[in-house]
Each structure stands twice: as C-alpha cells, then as structure tokens.
Design an enzyme around this catalytic site. Structure first.
Site, PDB file in Angstrom:
ATOM      1  N   LYS A  25       0.416  -1.455   0.071  1.00 37.18           N
ATOM      2  CA  LYS A  25       0.147   0.181  -0.115  1.00 37.18           C
ATOM      3  C   LYS A  25       0.723   1.772  -0.020  1.00 37.18           C
ATOM      4  O   LYS A  25       1.617   1.198   1.454  1.00 37.18           O
ATOM      5  CB  LYS A  25      -0.720   0.094   1.117  1.00 37.18           C
ATOM      6  CG  LYS A  25      -2.023   1.242   1.277  1.00 37.18           C
ATOM      7  CD  LYS A  25      -2.923   1.009   1.911  1.00 37.18           C
ATOM      8  CE  LYS A  25      -4.056   1.913   1.806  1.00 37.18           C
ATOM      9  NZ  LYS A  25      -5.177   1.931   3.002  1.00 37.18           N
ATOM     10  N   ASP A  74     -13.758   3.896   8.265  1.00 33.65           N
ATOM     11  CA  ASP A  74     -14.534   4.236   6.844  1.00 33.65           C
ATOM     12  C   ASP A  74     -15.109   2.775   6.871  1.00 33.65           C
ATOM     13  O   ASP A  74     -15.012   2.653   5.999  1.00 33.65           O
ATOM     14  CB  ASP A  74     -13.722   4.303   6.179  1.00 33.65           C
ATOM     15  CG  ASP A  74     -13.025   5.061   4.910  1.00 33.65           C
ATOM     16  OD1 ASP A  74     -15.214   4.729   4.745  1.00 33.65           O
ATOM     17  OD2 ASP A  74     -12.618   4.963   3.730  1.00 33.65           O
TER      18      ASP A  74
HETATM   19  P1  ADP Z   1      -7.748   3.287  -0.111  1.00 33.36           P
HETATM   20  O1  ADP Z   1      -7.684   4.064   0.681  1.00 33.36           O
HETATM   21  O2  ADP Z   1      -7.185   3.585  -1.608  1.00 33.36           O
HETATM   22  O3  ADP Z   1      -9.287   2.669  -0.186  1.00 33.36           O
HETATM   23  P2  ADP Z   1      -8.170   0.393   0.901  1.00 33.36           P
HETATM   24  O4  ADP Z   1      -6.711  -0.394   1.457  1.00 33.36           O
HETATM   25  O5  ADP Z   1      -9.040   0.287   0.837  1.00 33.36           O
HETATM   26  O6  ADP Z   1      -7.155   1.389   0.052  1.00 33.36           O
HETATM   27  O7  ADP Z   1      -7.641  -0.499  -0.481  1.00 33.36           O
HETATM   28  C1  ADP Z   1      -8.213  -0.161  -1.386  1.00 33.36           C
HETATM   29  C2  ADP Z   1      -8.193  -1.929  -2.865  1.00 33.36           C
HETATM   30  O8  ADP Z   1      -6.915  -2.506  -2.735  1.00 33.36           O
HETATM   31  C3  ADP Z   1      -8.728  -2.675  -1.193  1.00 33.36           C
HETATM   32  O9  ADP Z   1     -10.414  -2.391  -1.576  1.00 33.36           O
HETATM   33  C4  ADP Z   1      -8.291  -3.482  -1.980  1.00 33.36           C
HETATM   34  O10 ADP Z   1      -9.482  -3.916  -3.015  1.00 33.36           O
HETATM   35  C5  ADP Z   1      -7.018  -3.581  -2.348  1.00 33.36           C
HETATM   36  N1  ADP Z   1      -6.487  -4.333  -1.274  1.00 33.36           N
HETATM   37  C6  ADP Z   1      -5.937  -3.070  -0.038  1.00 33.36           C
HETATM   38  N2  ADP Z   1      -5.272  -4.514   0.630  1.00 33.36           N
HETATM   39  C7  ADP Z   1      -5.445  -5.722  -0.178  1.00 33.36           C
HETATM   40  C8  ADP Z   1      -4.728  -7.045   1.059  1.00 33.36           C
HETATM   41  N3  ADP Z   1      -3.640  -6.712   1.986  1.00 33.36           N
HETATM   42  N4  ADP Z   1      -4.646  -8.129   0.037  1.00 33.36           N
HETATM   43  C9  ADP Z   1      -5.698  -7.993  -1.629  1.00 33.36           C
HETATM   44  N5  ADP Z   1      -6.230  -6.899  -1.827  1.00 33.36           N
HETATM   45  C10 ADP Z   1      -6.175  -5.368  -1.177  1.00 33.36           C
END
Ligand code: ADP
Ligand code: MG
Length: 377
Positions: A103, A219
């Site tokens: 991330k 959230d």
């Molecule tokens: P944002 O701030 O962009 O909403 P998120 O942490 O919600 O960030 O991540 C965005 C998307 O990335 C999630 O909706 C999911 O689909 C994917 N994602 C995030 N973390 C993971 C993870 N550890 N494993 C798989 N997919 C992930």
C-alpha cells in the site's frame, strides 16, 4: 596495453552495459509505476525492498484510489532476517507471506486533498501546513494504518499481516490467491446463508474492535471488507480512531449506518437498526442518550462517559462543527502510550526508520498488471 588499463577498460564496458540494462529496467519501472502514480522517491523505496531481499518481484496494480495505490508483489524466498538494518520486517522469515500487497500512500496534491480536511481548519496546523510537512503527515498515515492493523491482529480480527513499513509504503500480506485479490464485500456473490454469516461476523468484529482493540474503523463499509475463504477481512484502517477521539461517536454511527444499509439493501431480514447496532457496540442506550444527539456530539477529547453523561445535553454551540485532525489525536495518543509503556512493543521498533539511501539499486521487475480496478472507497 598495460594490465591496469585493461582491467579499467573492462570495468568501464561492464559498467556501461550495467547502466544500459538498468536504464531498460528503469524505463519499464517508470512506465508501470507512473501509471500507478508512483513517484521517484517511492520507486527508490521499492527498489530497496527488492534489493534487500524482502520482495522478489512486483507484479502490478491491484487498485488505484484517490489516497493510495495498492500493488501486488511476491516475497523473496531467500529472505533472511537481520541481514541489515533495512531487513527488519515485522514478521519472521518463516511467516513472510508468499504474496504481498504493497500500500503506497499517495504524496501527490490530489491525494493529499482528501486528508487536508482534517487539518486545514485547525489553527495548530496553520504554520505547519507546508509542502515539506506533507510527506511527514503521509508517513504518519501509513504508520497509523500499521499500528491499527496490529491492534486488530491482537484481538483476533481477520485482517492482513504487516510485513514491513518504510515511510509511506506499507507491505502486508495479500488477501486472495494466485494474484487474484479477494472481492470486496460489495462485489462478492454470497448465498443467503453466507450473507447472514457475514452480517453476524461484521457486527461481532465491530464490537471487538471497539471494546477490545479500542478502535473505531471510521470508514467501514462494503468497500473496505474483503470476502476471502468464506470470511470477512477488514482493511483500510489508516483513518481509524480511538473511542477518545473527538468525533468517535459520529464516526461509529456512520459505520453502523453503512453496514446496516448494505445488509438492508441485500434483503437480509431481522437485522439491527443502525441505532441498535450502535447500542450493541457501545452499550450507550439510545433512549438515555438520544441517538441523534450522539451522532452529532463532539466529545472534545473528553472520555465518552463524560461527554455523554445525562447531565450534559449537548456540547456548547461554539465547539460544534470543528474539524478535528485525526493526526493530532493520533500523535497525542502515541505520546501518551509511549509514556505509559516505553518502547515495550514491537511496533515501536519500526517507527521512524531513517532510510539511508543505498548506493546499490536492485532492479524492479514489473509485469503486466493483474487486476486493476478503480477503487471507489
Ligand atoms: P484506499 O485508501 O484506496 O481505499 P484500501 O486499503 O481500501 O485503500 O485498498 C484499496 C483496494 O485494494 C481494496 O479495496 C482491495 O480491493 C485492495 N487491497 C487492499 N489491501 C489488500 C490486501 N492486503 N490484499 C488484497 N487486496 C487488497
Ligand atoms: Mg478503501
């Protein structure tokens, strides 16, 4: 030719070839990472993660949102702990997940605007709201997400494992299989039994989160819950706050509303109203503490019991509609915690690793993106 010159020439040719090769890799990396909005300093961090044998390869984009980019990566099977300062991951080599999600908190102006709302109206930030501080604040968000994930882990909530944090780059375990990210709850196809199971699971998680992990997601919705292995996995907790946060109750009520609306829309019968869910989580009786009032109340840093005591109807007029900075509350709670338990937890060991620029740069392997989705939440 004397042998010294021969060696020198050989080295020169070798280094030119190396530079050319790196340039090619660089170009490849630039295209893929530019597509994902990843800037040069971030690419350097990614190079270092590869060079230090934590990651083997970065495969592509899972999601690009307004505030973060998520990449898929494979960990390095040859990773060995404590090889150097950089390699201090949070999990042990045996537990390093094969598939990782990276991330990257966006440092661009656009992404920053989303967080700006928490600080721009706060007089304490007026002088500090400079370009230079943006990076610091964004690093703090990544750090906050890491701590919040670890708190969830401790109370047994399904969420990713943290692998390593480097500034605004958080590496965690990938929720999904073989490069396929688990679907968000909103996209998951659930049987009626599974829907009911997911509901029970989520309200239990919300209760645990508040009462044991002392967190409010802030959230929580079908966008930040993944459906994997027939279970719900909670993600995206950078903005999560403690119950002492000035807007804790409002945020919790909003979370309750999102969850109830989702299951209502899906037609699940016999579920709580958002007020009932709120009451189940906090034990604050909606009759004693008018729920609409709770939703609006600002606790102003006071404990919830004080802020909601029956003698206090509502907070004073002049204190309403203040925009509170999550970051400041976070900073404060961190300082307090550190005073309480100095350097006790593993968390503190990876806080502010001052990353030295390494001279040797690895190559960044970028493949075709696997599942690129525009992320709404
Ligand atoms: P944002 O701030 O962009 O909403 P998120 O942490 O919600 O960030 O991540 C965005 C998307 O990335 C999630 O909706 C999911 O689909 C994917 N994602 C995030 N973390 C993971 C993870 N550890 N494993 C798989 N997919 C992930
Ligand atoms: Mg999200």
């Amino acid at each position: 030719m004397n042998s010294q010159i021969k060696v020198y020439n050989q080295l020169k040719t070798y280094s030119r070839r190396g530079a050319k090769k790196n340039k090619m890799h660089d170009r490849k990396a630039n295209v893929a990472t530019a597509e994902a909005g990843v800037d040069a300093p971030t690419r350097l961090l990614l190079y270092k993660l590869i060079n230090n044998q934590i990651l083997e390869q970065i495969n592509g984009i899972i999601s690009t949102g307004k505030e973060a980019v998520i990449l898929h990566a494979n960990s390095d099977a040859g990773y060995a702990e404590n090889v150097n300062e950089y390699n201090r991951t949070i999990c042990s080599p045996q537990l390093l997940p094969k598939e990782c999600a990276i991330k990257i908190f966006k440092t661009t102006l656009n992404g920053f605007k989303q967080r700006d709302r928490y600080i721009k109206d706060d007089y304490r930030f007026k002088d500090r709201f400079s370009k230079q501080n943006k990076r610091v604040i964004i690093n703090m968000w990544a750090e906050k997400e890491m701590h919040n994930i670890m708190r969830m882990q401790r109370v047994g909530i399904n969420c990713p494992d943290v692998v390593v944090l480097k500034k605004h780059v958080l590496v965690m375990s990938f929720i999904g299989n073989n490069h396929n990210a688990a679907p968000k709850l909103k996209d998951a196809r659930l049987s009626s039994w599974e829907l009911s199971y997911a509901y029970e699971e989520i309200i239990t998680v919300m209760h645990k989160l508040y009462n044991q992990a002392k967190l409010i997601h802030a959230d929580l919705s079908e966008y930040n819950i993944l459906w994997h292995d027939k279970k719900c996995w909670i993600i995206d907790v950078a903005q999560s706050v403690e119950p002492e946060h000035p807007s804790a109750l409002e945020l919790l009520m909003r979370d309750c509303g999102n969850i109830i609306t989702f299951f209502e829309t899906r037609g699940l019968p016999n579920i709580y109203t958002k007020e009932q869910l709120f009451e189940y989580i906090t034990s604050l009786n909606a009759k004693t503490h008018n729920a609409a009032m709770l939703e609006r109340i600002h606790t102003r840093g006071a404990s919830i019991s004080v802020a909601t005591s029956p003698s206090q109807d509502e907070c004073p007029e002049e204190l309403k509609n203040l925009v509170y900075p999550f970051d400041l509350a976070w900073e404060k709670s961190q300082c307090e915690r550190q005073q309480r338990e100095p350097l006790k937890s593993a968390e503190s060991s990876c806080l502010t690793t001052a990353d030295q620029a390494t001279s040797a740069m690895g190559t960044l392997n970028i493949n075709v993106p696997c599942a690129c989705q525009e992320n709404k939440s």
